[in-house]
Design a protein around this motif. Structure first.
Motif, PDB file in Angstrom:
ATOM      1  N   SER A 133     -55.179 -73.243  17.061  1.00 52.61           N
ATOM      2  CA  SER A 133     -53.888 -73.019  17.713  1.00 52.61           C
ATOM      3  C   SER A 133     -52.935 -74.171  17.402  1.00 52.61           C
ATOM      4  O   SER A 133     -53.338 -75.228  16.905  1.00 52.61           O
ATOM      5  CB  SER A 133     -54.074 -72.877  19.225  1.00 52.61           C
ATOM      6  OG  SER A 133     -54.587 -74.082  19.771  1.00 52.61           O
ATOM      7  N   GLU A 134     -51.668 -73.976  17.728  1.00 53.95           N
ATOM      8  CA  GLU A 134     -50.637 -74.940  17.337  1.00 53.95           C
ATOM      9  C   GLU A 134     -50.861 -76.317  17.950  1.00 53.95           C
ATOM     10  O   GLU A 134     -50.570 -77.346  17.313  1.00 53.95           O
ATOM     11  CB  GLU A 134     -49.262 -74.415  17.736  1.00 53.95           C
ATOM     12  CG  GLU A 134     -48.122 -75.259  17.186  1.00 53.95           C
ATOM     13  CD  GLU A 134     -46.754 -74.747  17.591  1.00 53.95           C
ATOM     14  OE1 GLU A 134     -45.765 -75.172  16.964  1.00 53.95           O
ATOM     15  OE2 GLU A 134     -46.672 -73.931  18.530  1.00 53.95           O
ATOM     16  N   SER A 135     -51.380 -76.388  19.162  1.00 59.05           N
ATOM     17  CA  SER A 135     -51.576 -77.692  19.799  1.00 59.05           C
ATOM     18  C   SER A 135     -52.578 -78.559  19.050  1.00 59.05           C
ATOM     19  O   SER A 135     -52.567 -79.791  19.191  1.00 59.05           O
ATOM     20  CB  SER A 135     -52.026 -77.516  21.252  1.00 59.05           C
ATOM     21  OG  SER A 135     -53.287 -76.878  21.323  1.00 59.05           O
ATOM     22  N   ALA A 144     -53.605 -72.805   8.700  1.00 55.51           N
ATOM     23  CA  ALA A 144     -52.635 -73.709   9.311  1.00 55.51           C
ATOM     24  C   ALA A 144     -52.587 -73.436  10.812  1.00 55.51           C
ATOM     25  O   ALA A 144     -52.363 -72.294  11.221  1.00 55.51           O
ATOM     26  CB  ALA A 144     -51.256 -73.504   8.696  1.00 55.51           C
ATOM     27  N   PRO A 145     -52.822 -74.446  11.651  1.00 51.08           N
ATOM     28  CA  PRO A 145     -52.788 -74.225  13.101  1.00 51.08           C
ATOM     29  C   PRO A 145     -51.455 -73.628  13.547  1.00 51.08           C
ATOM     30  O   PRO A 145     -50.385 -74.110  13.167  1.00 51.08           O
ATOM     31  CB  PRO A 145     -52.989 -75.631  13.679  1.00 51.08           C
ATOM     32  CG  PRO A 145     -53.704 -76.375  12.594  1.00 51.08           C
ATOM     33  CD  PRO A 145     -53.149 -75.831  11.315  1.00 51.08           C
ATOM     34  N   ASP A 146     -51.534 -72.590  14.348  1.00 56.03           N
ATOM     35  CA  ASP A 146     -50.339 -71.866  14.755  1.00 56.03           C
ATOM     36  C   ASP A 146     -50.658 -71.043  15.999  1.00 56.03           C
ATOM     37  O   ASP A 146     -51.827 -70.843  16.337  1.00 56.03           O
ATOM     38  CB  ASP A 146     -49.861 -70.957  13.614  1.00 56.03           C
ATOM     39  CG  ASP A 146     -48.405 -70.546  13.761  1.00 56.03           C
ATOM     40  OD1 ASP A 146     -47.719 -71.104  14.641  1.00 56.03           O
ATOM     41  OD2 ASP A 146     -47.966 -69.666  13.004  1.00 56.03           O
ATOM     42  N   GLU A 147     -49.622 -70.573  16.667  1.00 52.53           N
ATOM     43  CA  GLU A 147     -49.733 -69.682  17.817  1.00 52.53           C
ATOM     44  C   GLU A 147     -50.362 -70.382  19.030  1.00 52.53           C
ATOM     45  O   GLU A 147     -50.817 -71.512  18.968  1.00 52.53           O
ATOM     46  CB  GLU A 147     -50.544 -68.423  17.452  1.00 52.53           C
ATOM     47  CG  GLU A 147     -49.975 -67.631  16.274  1.00 52.53           C
ATOM     48  CD  GLU A 147     -48.587 -67.075  16.540  1.00 52.53           C
ATOM     49  OE1 GLU A 147     -48.253 -66.857  17.722  1.00 52.53           O
ATOM     50  OE2 GLU A 147     -47.843 -66.905  15.569  1.00 52.53           O
ATOM     51  N   LYS A 148     -50.380 -69.667  20.145  1.00 50.30           N
ATOM     52  CA  LYS A 148     -50.917 -70.202  21.394  1.00 50.30           C
ATOM     53  C   LYS A 148     -52.425 -70.002  21.465  1.00 50.30           C
ATOM     54  O   LYS A 148     -52.997 -69.181  20.738  1.00 50.30           O
ATOM     55  CB  LYS A 148     -50.246 -69.525  22.584  1.00 50.30           C
ATOM     56  CG  LYS A 148     -48.749 -69.777  22.677  1.00 50.30           C
ATOM     57  CD  LYS A 148     -48.151 -69.166  23.923  1.00 50.30           C
ATOM     58  CE  LYS A 148     -48.591 -69.900  25.171  1.00 50.30           C
ATOM     59  NZ  LYS A 148     -47.902 -69.439  26.384  1.00 50.30           N
ATOM     60  N   THR A 149     -53.060 -70.755  22.359  1.00 45.89           N
ATOM     61  CA  THR A 149     -54.503 -70.634  22.558  1.00 45.89           C
ATOM     62  C   THR A 149     -54.795 -69.477  23.506  1.00 45.89           C
ATOM     63  O   THR A 149     -54.113 -69.299  24.501  1.00 45.89           O
ATOM     64  CB  THR A 149     -55.065 -71.923  23.183  1.00 45.89           C
ATOM     65  OG1 THR A 149     -54.581 -73.049  22.457  1.00 45.89           O
ATOM     66  CG2 THR A 149     -56.582 -71.918  23.159  1.00 45.89           C
ATOM     67  N   SER A 187     -62.438 -77.490  20.485  1.00 44.25           N
ATOM     68  CA  SER A 187     -61.104 -77.107  20.939  1.00 44.25           C
ATOM     69  C   SER A 187     -60.528 -78.175  21.859  1.00 44.25           C
ATOM     70  O   SER A 187     -61.276 -78.932  22.495  1.00 44.25           O
ATOM     71  CB  SER A 187     -61.180 -75.768  21.687  1.00 44.25           C
ATOM     72  OG  SER A 187     -59.954 -75.440  22.305  1.00 44.25           O
ATOM     73  N   ASP A 188     -59.184 -78.208  21.949  1.00 49.18           N
ATOM     74  CA  ASP A 188     -58.572 -79.059  22.972  1.00 49.18           C
ATOM     75  C   ASP A 188     -58.518 -78.345  24.323  1.00 49.18           C
ATOM     76  O   ASP A 188     -58.127 -78.951  25.326  1.00 49.18           O
ATOM     77  CB  ASP A 188     -57.185 -79.541  22.537  1.00 49.18           C
ATOM     78  CG  ASP A 188     -56.205 -78.412  22.227  1.00 49.18           C
ATOM     79  OD1 ASP A 188     -56.480 -77.258  22.594  1.00 49.18           O
ATOM     80  OD2 ASP A 188     -55.153 -78.705  21.617  1.00 49.18           O
ATOM     81  N   LEU A 189     -58.864 -77.069  24.354  1.00 52.71           N
ATOM     82  CA  LEU A 189     -58.997 -76.283  25.580  1.00 52.71           C
ATOM     83  C   LEU A 189     -57.699 -76.219  26.382  1.00 52.71           C
ATOM     84  O   LEU A 189     -57.721 -76.134  27.612  1.00 52.71           O
ATOM     85  CB  LEU A 189     -60.130 -76.832  26.458  1.00 52.71           C
ATOM     86  CG  LEU A 189     -61.511 -76.912  25.792  1.00 52.71           C
ATOM     87  CD1 LEU A 189     -62.515 -77.546  26.750  1.00 52.71           C
ATOM     88  CD2 LEU A 189     -61.988 -75.539  25.343  1.00 52.71           C
ATOM     89  N   PHE A 190     -56.561 -76.237  25.672  1.00 54.55           N
ATOM     90  CA  PHE A 190     -55.276 -76.117  26.357  1.00 54.55           C
ATOM     91  C   PHE A 190     -55.022 -74.651  26.676  1.00 54.55           C
ATOM     92  O   PHE A 190     -54.321 -73.933  25.946  1.00 54.55           O
ATOM     93  CB  PHE A 190     -54.159 -76.697  25.493  1.00 54.55           C
ATOM     94  CG  PHE A 190     -54.134 -78.204  25.439  1.00 54.55           C
ATOM     95  CD1 PHE A 190     -54.860 -78.969  26.342  1.00 54.55           C
ATOM     96  CD2 PHE A 190     -53.374 -78.861  24.487  1.00 54.55           C
ATOM     97  CE1 PHE A 190     -54.847 -80.354  26.298  1.00 54.55           C
ATOM     98  CE2 PHE A 190     -53.338 -80.250  24.435  1.00 54.55           C
ATOM     99  CZ  PHE A 190     -54.078 -80.997  25.338  1.00 54.55           C
ATOM    100  N   LYS A 235     -42.055 -83.643  21.310  1.00 54.52           N
ATOM    101  CA  LYS A 235     -41.857 -82.304  20.773  1.00 54.52           C
ATOM    102  C   LYS A 235     -42.886 -81.353  21.370  1.00 54.52           C
ATOM    103  O   LYS A 235     -44.090 -81.618  21.317  1.00 54.52           O
ATOM    104  CB  LYS A 235     -41.988 -82.322  19.246  1.00 54.52           C
ATOM    105  CG  LYS A 235     -41.752 -80.956  18.605  1.00 54.52           C
ATOM    106  CD  LYS A 235     -41.864 -81.034  17.095  1.00 54.52           C
ATOM    107  CE  LYS A 235     -41.650 -79.657  16.469  1.00 54.52           C
ATOM    108  NZ  LYS A 235     -41.789 -79.707  14.979  1.00 54.52           N
ATOM    109  N   GLY A 236     -42.419 -80.267  21.934  1.00 56.17           N
ATOM    110  CA  GLY A 236     -43.333 -79.308  22.541  1.00 56.17           C
ATOM    111  C   GLY A 236     -44.072 -78.475  21.518  1.00 56.17           C
ATOM    112  O   GLY A 236     -43.560 -78.187  20.434  1.00 56.17           O
ATOM    113  N   LEU A 237     -45.304 -78.095  21.838  1.00 54.02           N
ATOM    114  CA  LEU A 237     -46.111 -77.196  21.018  1.00 54.02           C
ATOM    115  C   LEU A 237     -46.467 -75.973  21.852  1.00 54.02           C
ATOM    116  O   LEU A 237     -46.472 -76.022  23.081  1.00 54.02           O
ATOM    117  CB  LEU A 237     -47.382 -77.896  20.526  1.00 54.02           C
ATOM    118  CG  LEU A 237     -47.174 -79.096  19.583  1.00 54.02           C
ATOM    119  CD1 LEU A 237     -48.496 -79.813  19.343  1.00 54.02           C
ATOM    120  CD2 LEU A 237     -46.583 -78.638  18.256  1.00 54.02           C
TER     121      LEU A 237
END
Length: 302
Positions: A92-94, A160-165, A188-191, A233-235
């Motif tokens: 994911s993007e984060s 490429a990391p993208d989109e929401k988790t 995972s960062d588990l966000f 910057k927000g992700l």
């Protein structure tokens, strides 16, 4: 362990471009640094017999059974009880976040995933990787083939990391699609909402998989060391924020610690092996820790 830090230091590994080579560097460094290698230190306890097939090592023939029952059988040891390993890597993007000269969370997680795949493959286990955000992005099927590591590295490098988790739906889908019990390693960062994490993990646990969670964060996400007015910057659809970090630090660190503790408690309730790590930490401890989880999983599969 008497290991050399150069094999596991993320700053050094960041200079190795090819992921497959990075994974081999890490795992071979662990092998050379261990007094008792994880490849040779585990038990070879006798389990049962199986029929002899051409090509089997004759040293493992049970001659007593041959003399008594006129059957050629092979002694099967615990080492032969191979594992099916499934690595789930958050793309994911984060996971794109990284600060300074170390690896991003995705690059760190990808290195960990490829290294674990190499470790398990050397122990003759079947291994596969799934990359996900709110859906499954890439999948390398579980395999014992020698080329599996190259396929895994290629899948990680071209994604490429993208989109929401989205943990609940993805973990539930994967749980439905895994045909046999095995070991599931989540990186995972588990966000994501904690309720989604808990429900997703539960779907894997009820199917009796050995589940290991590597909670990957950037070191700055844990310590918030920034000074002076900073534009954050927000992700994953979050907006930009201009702030003075010193006024936020105490509340931020408290919120992050609460987040980590809630995740840890969820894993504890479900019997999931939880390991918090950050992108500045050497990879050797994280990788060697899987050997213990693998041993538990193999005992349950017998």
């Amino acid at each position: 362990m008497a290991s050399s830090g150069k094999y596991f230091d993320p700053k050094v590994l960041a200079r190795i471009g090819r992921l497959e080579l990075r994974a081999r560097t890490v795992v071979e460094g662990i092998i050379s640094g261990l007094h008792r290698s994880p490849y040779h230190g585990h038990s070879v306890e006798f389990v049962d017999h199986r029929e002899y097939v051409p090509g089997d090592d004759p040293r493992h023939i049970d001659w007593k059974v041959l003399g008594r029952a006129d059957r050629i059988v092979i002694k099967r040891f615990e080492e032969d009880t191979n594992l099916r390993g499934h690595i789930l890597l958050d793309s994911s993007e984060s996971m794109r976040f990284g600060y300074g000269d170390t690896l991003t969370k995705y690059d760190y997680g990808g290195t960990l995933a490829a290294s674990l795949a190499y470790l398990l493959r050397k122990q003759h286990d079947a291994i596969g990787v799934t990359l996900f955000d709110s859906r499954i992005r890439e999948r390398v099927p579980v395999s014992t083939q020698p080329g599996a590591l190259y396929q895994i590295a290629d899948a990680v490098e071209r994604t490429a990391p993208d989109e929401k988790t989205g943990l609940r739906g993805v973990f539930s889908q994967i749980a439905d699609e895994i045909p046999r019990r095995g070991m599931v390693i989540i990186i995972s960062d588990l966000f994501a909402p904690r309720a989604d994490l808990e429900e997703g993990l539960k779907q894997l646990v009820v199917r009796r998989h050995e589940v290991v969670v590597f909670h990957i964060l950037d070191e700055t996400e844990l310590t918030f060391p920034f000074e002076g007015n900073t534009l954050f910057k927000g992700l994953e659809d979050y907006p930009e924020l201009l702030a003075e970090p010193r006024t936020l630090r105490e509340a931020y660190v408290e919120a992050v610690n609460r987040f980590v503790e809630e995740v840890r408690e969820i894993c504890s309730r479900l019997g999931v092996d939880y390991r918090l790590t950050h992108t500045g930490e050497p990879l050797d401890v994280a990788i060697v820790s899987v050997a213990a989880a693998r041993a538990r999983a193999r005992r349950r599969l017998r």
